[in-house]
Write a protein that holds these residues in place. Sequence first.
Motif, PDB file in Angstrom:
ATOM      1  N   ILE A 147       1.240  -1.406   0.276  1.00 52.18           N
ATOM      2  CA  ILE A 147      -0.283   0.525  -0.153  1.00 52.18           C
ATOM      3  C   ILE A 147       0.713   1.492   0.155  1.00 52.18           C
ATOM      4  CG2 ILE A 147      -0.378   0.349   2.599  1.00 52.18           C
ATOM      5  CD1 ILE A 147      -3.136   1.027   0.688  1.00 52.18           C
ATOM      6  N   GLU A 148       1.894   0.960   0.370  1.00 51.53           N
ATOM      7  CA  GLU A 148       2.650   2.291   0.791  1.00 51.53           C
ATOM      8  C   GLU A 148       3.117   2.767  -0.798  1.00 51.53           C
ATOM      9  OE1 GLU A 148       3.411  -0.570   2.414  1.00 51.53           O
ATOM     10  OE2 GLU A 148       4.117   0.113   4.848  1.00 51.53           O
ATOM     11  N   MET A 149       3.055   1.303  -1.340  1.00 51.22           N
ATOM     12  CA  MET A 149       4.236   1.899  -2.728  1.00 51.22           C
ATOM     13  C   MET A 149       2.895   2.786  -3.978  1.00 51.22           C
ATOM     14  SD  MET A 149       6.442  -1.065  -4.496  1.00 51.22           S
ATOM     15  CE  MET A 149       7.922  -1.194  -3.502  1.00 51.22           C
ATOM     16  N   PHE A 164      -2.551   0.465 -11.067  1.00 53.62           N
ATOM     17  CA  PHE A 164      -2.597  -1.438 -11.704  1.00 53.62           C
ATOM     18  C   PHE A 164      -1.157  -1.398 -12.194  1.00 53.62           C
ATOM     19  CE2 PHE A 164      -4.110  -4.064 -14.346  1.00 53.62           C
ATOM     20  CZ  PHE A 164      -4.232  -5.345 -13.544  1.00 53.62           C
ATOM     21  N   PHE A 165      -1.049  -0.876 -13.021  1.00 51.65           N
ATOM     22  CA  PHE A 165       0.182  -1.052 -14.426  1.00 51.65           C
ATOM     23  C   PHE A 165       1.790  -0.767 -13.628  1.00 51.65           C
ATOM     24  CE2 PHE A 165      -3.804  -0.526 -16.874  1.00 51.65           C
ATOM     25  CZ  PHE A 165      -3.291  -2.034 -17.128  1.00 51.65           C
ATOM     26  N   LYS A 166       2.070  -0.416 -12.626  1.00 48.60           N
ATOM     27  CA  LYS A 166       3.290   0.710 -12.436  1.00 48.60           C
ATOM     28  C   LYS A 166       3.352  -0.925 -10.808  1.00 48.60           C
ATOM     29  CE  LYS A 166       3.555   5.391 -14.266  1.00 48.60           C
ATOM     30  NZ  LYS A 166       4.035   4.313 -15.662  1.00 48.60           N
ATOM     31  N   ILE A 167       2.993  -0.681 -10.946  1.00 49.65           N
ATOM     32  CA  ILE A 167       3.087  -1.649  -8.844  1.00 49.65           C
ATOM     33  C   ILE A 167       1.999  -2.988  -9.260  1.00 49.65           C
ATOM     34  CG2 ILE A 167       2.571  -1.951  -6.378  1.00 49.65           C
ATOM     35  CD1 ILE A 167       2.462   1.441  -6.654  1.00 49.65           C
ATOM     36  N   LYS A 168       1.081  -3.037  -9.125  1.00 48.50           N
ATOM     37  CA  LYS A 168       0.449  -4.331  -8.920  1.00 48.50           C
ATOM     38  C   LYS A 168       0.900  -5.724 -10.254  1.00 48.50           C
ATOM     39  CE  LYS A 168      -3.741  -3.576  -6.151  1.00 48.50           C
ATOM     40  NZ  LYS A 168      -4.207  -4.055  -5.009  1.00 48.50           N
TER      41      LYS A 168
END
Lengths: 251, 253
Positions: A147-149, A164-168
Amino acid sequence: MKKANRGNLPAMILLFFLMVLWQLGAMKINAAYILPSPLQILSRLWELRQVLFTVHLPATMGVTALGLAISVVLGVLLALVMDASPLCRKTLYPLVVASQTIPTTAIAPLFVLWFGYGIWSKVLVTVLITFFPITITVYDGLQSARIEMAELLLSYGATGRDVFFKIKVPCTLPYFFSAIKMAVPLSIIGAAIGEWLGAQSGLGYFSRRMMTQLDGAGVFAPIVLLSAVAMLAVAVISVVEKKVVRWRGEI
Amino acid sequence: MNVLTFDHVSCRYPGQGTDIVDRLSFEVKPGSFHCILGVSGCGKSTLFRMISGLMSPEKGSIYVNGKPVCGHGSYCGYMPQKDMLFPWRSVGENLALPLEIQRKLGKKEQRQQVEAALAEVGLAGCADKRPDELSGGMRQRAAFARTMLTGSDLLLLDEPFSALDFLTRISMQEWLLAQWRKTDKTILFITHDVEEALFLSSSVLVVEHTPIRALREIPVPMDFPRSRKDLARPEIIDLREELIGMLRKQVAE
């Protein structure tokens, strides 16, 4: 690659000794219809190569591929929905888990009744045992995104799409590959079970036919072929994974 | 104009009976360097979360450069406690994140800005390294460069050096002061380390109570540029003891 091979060496040696043991045991019992020896199985595989490779292997692979594709789409969709909405998670998660308590092999004959001897009854068996690990593993992957990211990106003015695309997606990728590596052997097993229960072609069907003819080596030969295909597929996926995922572990 | 204005801001976490911030008002002048000093769990980080739009105040308003903070958005450069370099991106790709999200520059210009920012923090040539190839101090410098690339005038640094070893920490503090003096940025720096607060800030903002009703501003009587020797001056030692006393009182409460 060289290093990995050396790592497998103890397992290879053990496997070799087990095979020798099996060979000796089978020669002692000398009843090929109950316990064929590894050498008998290999020679049967060679004798049957024409029909196995041109008729039954393609049939099984067709079911496997279709079942796997449907499982991946279904599993990833379920994981995405459960990740996006807590209500969906609460609704679906217990059902997904419960679906695994169904003894698939026991109700598979029903699928044959419903869908006939065609491809779909087998695909259904395959999907039923394959979608579960994909759903759960991909869901875990989506949840592993910290969540911090996401908050860091939001503080830059990111949209939900960015997050979504850069982390998930990058967080889930290693999980996705683990899921596929589990799913491939399962889908092959699923296809074989489906064929075992009722089919006109396929390695599972062939194995069963040999059973009725008390041809022990003939029962094993297609199974050896299935294992080899599963191992080969997993190895190919591992190579792709190494290319795509260059990080793992602590985020 | 003030860079940051809090106007009677109240805030509480869902499910909790009392406010963590209660009708707080304060202002920050452009170009200043303030440390917000308080014990763990006093609500310092909550202030940052509100300024960066991650949390909404229940009452009152927050203004950054005169514009109200409302919902998610890019109001400031927020640097969290952990460096938060994404392990699946190279150092350069990590720095490009704020630029990618702003979508103002093409790939080539992004790359140029990233290279320049890396050179600025002494990490020239590290763009194609993986974050885990960098040391703790280098990672923090990379994270700082990424924060700078948000282009904000207001930087919020949340205990950025607390995970570093002592020697790395003090050299990073000196480095940060030098960076600040090179730019005209305003820096708010959260810490619970009294010496760090004294060394870095033009004035310390002390959190004395939770809920936070006021920030007590205590000017630090030292000129810039500073060196660590200045911390040994008698008036600074007295001030340090006074600050420690204030924090201990709060722990006792």
